[in-house]
Design a protein around this motif. Sequence first.
Motif, short mmCIF file in Angstrom:
data_model
loop_
_atom_site.label_atom_id
_atom_site.label_comp_id
_atom_site.label_asym_id
_atom_site.label_seq_id
_atom_site.Cartn_x
_atom_site.Cartn_y
_atom_site.Cartn_z
N PRO A 39 0.82 -1.21 0.00
CA PRO A 39 0.00 0.00 0.00
C PRO A 39 0.85 1.26 0.00
N TYR A 40 0.30 2.32 -0.56
CA TYR A 40 0.96 3.62 -0.53
C TYR A 40 -0.08 4.70 -0.27
N THR A 41 0.40 5.85 0.18
CA THR A 41 -0.46 7.00 0.43
C THR A 41 0.23 8.25 -0.09
N GLY A 42 -0.51 9.32 -0.14
CA GLY A 42 0.06 10.59 -0.56
C GLY A 42 -1.02 11.62 -0.79
N THR A 43 -0.66 12.61 -1.57
CA THR A 43 -1.56 13.71 -1.90
C THR A 43 -1.52 13.93 -3.40
N ALA A 44 -2.66 14.27 -3.97
CA ALA A 44 -2.73 14.60 -5.39
C ALA A 44 -3.43 15.95 -5.54
N ILE A 45 -2.97 16.74 -6.48
CA ILE A 45 -3.61 18.01 -6.79
C ILE A 45 -4.11 17.94 -8.23
N LEU A 46 -5.39 18.20 -8.39
CA LEU A 46 -6.03 18.15 -9.71
C LEU A 46 -6.39 19.57 -10.12
N ASP A 47 -5.91 19.97 -11.30
CA ASP A 47 -6.20 21.30 -11.84
C ASP A 47 -6.64 21.18 -13.29
N LYS A 48 -7.43 22.11 -13.73
CA LYS A 48 -7.76 22.21 -15.15
C LYS A 48 -6.54 22.74 -15.88
N TYR A 49 -6.23 22.16 -17.03
CA TYR A 49 -5.05 22.53 -17.79
C TYR A 49 -5.41 23.22 -19.09
N GLY A 50 -6.65 23.12 -19.48
CA GLY A 50 -7.12 23.70 -20.73
C GLY A 50 -8.54 23.27 -20.97
N TRP A 58 0.91 14.10 -8.24
CA TRP A 58 0.95 13.28 -7.04
C TRP A 58 2.25 13.54 -6.27
N THR A 59 2.16 13.57 -4.95
CA THR A 59 3.31 13.53 -4.05
C THR A 59 3.04 12.39 -3.09
N PHE A 60 3.90 11.37 -3.14
CA PHE A 60 3.69 10.18 -2.32
C PHE A 60 4.49 10.26 -1.04
N THR A 61 3.97 9.61 -0.01
CA THR A 61 4.71 9.50 1.24
C THR A 61 6.05 8.83 0.92
N GLY A 62 7.13 9.42 1.37
CA GLY A 62 8.45 8.91 1.04
C GLY A 62 9.16 9.77 0.00
N GLY A 63 8.45 10.75 -0.57
CA GLY A 63 9.10 11.72 -1.44
C GLY A 63 8.99 11.51 -2.94
N ARG A 64 8.51 10.36 -3.40
CA ARG A 64 8.36 10.18 -4.85
C ARG A 64 7.21 11.04 -5.35
#
Length: 121
Positions: A39-50, A58-64
């Motif tokens: 399993p993994y966890t993290g944060t994702a940011i969703l934005d409109k690009y066009g 995505w930024t995952f726990t552990g820095g990837r």
Amino acid sequence: MKRYLLLSALFILGMATPLRAQVLEGTYAVEGVNSEGTPYTGTAILDKYGQGVYILKWTFTGGRNAEGYGIIQHGVLAVVIKNSEGGISLATYIVEPTGVLIGLWLSPPSTAVFTEALTPR
């Protein structure tokens, strides 16, 4: 009367599809299973690009981290992803009425399919 009920049901179902297809821009909590089966966890940011295009970071726990570009059609968000190691993945997310994105992803050449959920914060 039956015809009226049928038409009403079809109208309501027709209204539900656009609501389901809405993707909300913002920050999401990420939970998934990676290619090693852990399993993994993290944060994702969703934005409109066009026009109809989204960018997902995505930024995952552990820095990837990873970045992807996607489009939505019929309540499904499809995203092509490049991770911090240079690998490419493909993910599809069903957009739930609650705003949660339920996804499946793969990283070629592997034929394994993994799961991920993005929950609005």
